[in-house]
Motif scaffolding. Structure first.
Motif, PDB file in Angstrom:
ATOM      1  N   LEU A 147      -7.185  -9.176  -2.958  1.00  0.00           N
ATOM      2  CA  LEU A 147      -7.513  -7.879  -2.375  1.00  0.00           C
ATOM      3  C   LEU A 147      -8.479  -8.047  -1.202  1.00  0.00           C
ATOM      4  CD1 LEU A 147      -7.476  -4.732  -2.511  1.00  0.00           C
ATOM      5  CD2 LEU A 147      -9.482  -4.920  -4.013  1.00  0.00           C
TER       6      LEU A 147
ATOM      7  N   ILE B  58     -10.392  -5.435   1.752  1.00  0.00           N
ATOM      8  CA  ILE B  58     -10.656  -4.048   2.146  1.00  0.00           C
ATOM      9  C   ILE B  58     -10.592  -3.986   3.663  1.00  0.00           C
ATOM     10  CG2 ILE B  58     -12.227  -2.102   1.995  1.00  0.00           C
ATOM     11  CD1 ILE B  58     -11.072  -2.983  -0.695  1.00  0.00           C
TER      12      ILE B  58
ATOM     13  N   HIS C 194      -8.340   1.736  -3.064  1.00  0.00           N
ATOM     14  CA  HIS C 194      -7.982   0.351  -3.347  1.00  0.00           C
ATOM     15  C   HIS C 194      -7.484   0.205  -4.777  1.00  0.00           C
ATOM     16  CE1 HIS C 194     -12.159   0.115  -4.979  1.00  0.00           C
ATOM     17  NE2 HIS C 194     -11.647  -0.802  -5.791  1.00  0.00           N
TER      18      HIS C 194
ATOM     19  N   HIS D  58      -5.769   2.378   2.751  1.00  0.00           N
ATOM     20  CA  HIS D  58      -5.203   2.095   1.434  1.00  0.00           C
ATOM     21  C   HIS D  58      -5.077   0.583   1.309  1.00  0.00           C
ATOM     22  CE1 HIS D  58      -3.156   6.286   0.788  1.00  0.00           C
ATOM     23  NE2 HIS D  58      -4.457   6.369   0.988  1.00  0.00           N
ATOM     24  N   ASN D  59      -5.741   0.008   0.333  1.00  0.00           N
ATOM     25  CA  ASN D  59      -5.799  -1.445   0.208  1.00  0.00           C
ATOM     26  C   ASN D  59      -5.275  -1.888  -1.147  1.00  0.00           C
ATOM     27  OD1 ASN D  59      -7.623  -2.216   2.695  1.00  0.00           O
ATOM     28  ND2 ASN D  59      -8.595  -0.450   1.737  1.00  0.00           N
TER      29      ASN D  59
ATOM     30  N   ALA E 267       0.816  -1.215   0.000  1.00  0.00           N
ATOM     31  CA  ALA E 267       0.000   0.000   0.000  1.00  0.00           C
ATOM     32  C   ALA E 267       0.849   1.264   0.000  1.00  0.00           C
ATOM     33  CB  ALA E 267      -0.935  -0.004   1.209  1.00  0.00           C
TER      34      ALA E 267
ATOM     35  N   ASN F 128     -10.906   6.137   1.101  1.00  0.00           N
ATOM     36  CA  ASN F 128     -10.652   4.698   1.040  1.00  0.00           C
ATOM     37  C   ASN F 128     -10.126   4.341  -0.351  1.00  0.00           C
ATOM     38  OD1 ASN F 128     -12.088   4.190   3.683  1.00  0.00           O
ATOM     39  ND2 ASN F 128     -13.806   4.929   2.472  1.00  0.00           N
TER      40      ASN F 128
END
Length: 444
Positions: A423, A425, A347, A429-430, A244, A345
């Protein structure tokens, strides 16, 4: 702690005082928070801490001159005196042609979405202690763990409100819960430490403490007996907890102030492919219970789902009103409270391969689980950081490696990046497991 309405009233009242006393424009930001932290070590309570605080900030404009004040004292007479002081200060500051509130026609109107960031909970110290002990016990139960650096659990609530002189007023409340542990494996000169943690807005969403502890213990054991590797050019696999950080460098490079000052290594890359076409990076401020969810930005503009990178292409800069004016563009709803740029948020989209498949063709590489140092040049993109992790041989993760340096240039690293399908969540930061080909590895 105040209610959200009371928080709004405080911010709005301060703006009204500023306008009454001679400001041409003003905005105010009020925040209050309370937190409870419990720490344990080796099964015993080490400490319990509680903190509470509140703060209010006011920015005033006289023409294009501005100043900012803040106070933790909410006495109205003191605040009124500070307003007068701020106005006097503004008159003495140089004019800034880009300064000012956000464009009035862009300010958020109407009802503010409830993003379910506050679960209404207020756990007792005993509840948090139980979480911390469960976390540490699980870590210490892993065979080979010899000591503990401690475990902790915390709970908090924050409220903030923003008011502007051109009609925006809004607020948000949020709870936060955290659990973490750090343990030690080995004896004498062969000792290693690692950790694990999780955060959530709702206590019911926090990962089980035993799972966090088990992961910390297993990570620590895996670091024992590191081997030496030869320096060379090779693929790097980034574990999600460190991968990340690569997105953090991207955010800094495309922030409006960096672009306006021409201090970004991506300065000429807007509208170009900087990643493989399989990669998209999304900023989603409206995710329910998200760790960084917020319906409005620090200037009262609505926040919306935003594709920073779409099919590999850099779509836009991240702009507050000042940097947008400087660049002749429109703000994007990324102003932070108190000034600067903030995202929500983030991703990076998942790929199609499992992590095992992603590294299956690597003859020799490094699986990085920890990064150290700040060796990143935001102007050139040159990247050089200390790292530790595991060697990869013939597609299989092997022995631990420590005290290595990985180096490259972020432009090349982004172009040569690919993503696995794992991935989750779980952070602000993902990213999934990431592979970057062609990096230089130097052994210490």
């Amino acid at each position: 702690m105040l209610s959200t309405q009371e928080a709004q009233d405080r911010a709005e009242n301060l703006v009204q005082i500023a306008m009454k006393n001679g400001a041409d424009a003003a905005d105010a930001f009020y925040s209050c928070d309370a937190s409870l932290d419990v720490e344990v070590r080796l099964g015993a309570l080490e400490g319990v801490g509680r903190s509470e605080g509140e703060d209010i900030s006011l920015r005033v404009f006289i023409g294009q001159q501005s100043s900012t004040i803040s106070s933790s004292n909410m006495n109205m007479q003191i605040l009124s005196d500070l307003v007068d002081r701020a106005l006097d200060m503004a008159k003495e500051t140089p004019a800034d042609q880009y300064a000012g509130l956000a464009p009035e026609e862009m300010v958020m109107r109407g009802e503010i979405l409830d993003l379910e960031c506050d679960d209404g909970g207020d756990p007792t110290p005993e509840k948090l202690r139980a979480i911390a002990i469960e976390c540490e016990d699980a870590a210490r139960s892993i065979n080979g763990i010899t000591n503990s650096a401690g475990a902790g659990a915390s709970a908090g609530r924050s409220i903030f409100a923003l008011a502007t002189s051109h009609g925006f007023v809004g607020s948000r409340s949020a709870t936060s819960y955290n659990s973490s542990v750090s343990v030690i494996a080995g004896e004498g000169d062969n000792m290693e430490r690692d950790y694990a943690w999780r955060s959530a807005r709702h206590l019911s969403d926090l990962e089980k403490a035993s799972s966090i502890g088990k992961r910390a213990g297993e990570r620590t054991i895996a670091r024992l007996n590191p081997v030496h590797i030869d320096s060379g050019n090779m693929p790097i696999i980034f574990d999600p907890r460190v991968g990340a950080s690569l997105i953090g460098h991207l955010i800094g490079a495309i922030s409006g102030p960096s672009v306006a000052r021409k201090t970004s290594f991506l300065l000429e890359k807007l509208g170009e492919n900087i990643f493989d076409s399989s990669i998209s990076i999304i900023d989603d401020p409206l995710r329910l219970r998200g760790l960084s969810s917020n319906a409005f930005d620090g200037e009262g503009l609505a926040r919306n789902r935003h594709a920073i990178i779409e099919n590999g292409v850099l779509n836009s800069w991240l702009l507050d009103s000042a940097s947008a004016r400087q660049l002749g563009l429109r703000p994007t709803g990324h102003a932070s409270l108190g000034g600067g740029i903030s995202t929500s948020n983030i991703h990076l989209s998942a790929g199609k391969l499992t992590p095992a498949d992603l590294m299956s063709d690597i003859k020799q590489g490094i699986y990085v689980t920890e990064l150290a140092g700040q060796g990143v040049n935001p102007v050139t993109g040159d990247y050089s950081r200390g790292a530790s992790g595991h060697i990869i041989r013939d597609g299989v993760i092997g022995e631990a490696v420590t005290e290595i340096t990985i180096a490259g240039n972020l432009i090349d690293m982004y172009a040569n990046m690919s993503a696995a399908n794992d991935l989750e969540i779980i952070r602000s930061h993902n990213v999934p497991t990431l592979r970057v080909d062609g990096m230089m590895v130097a052994s210490g």
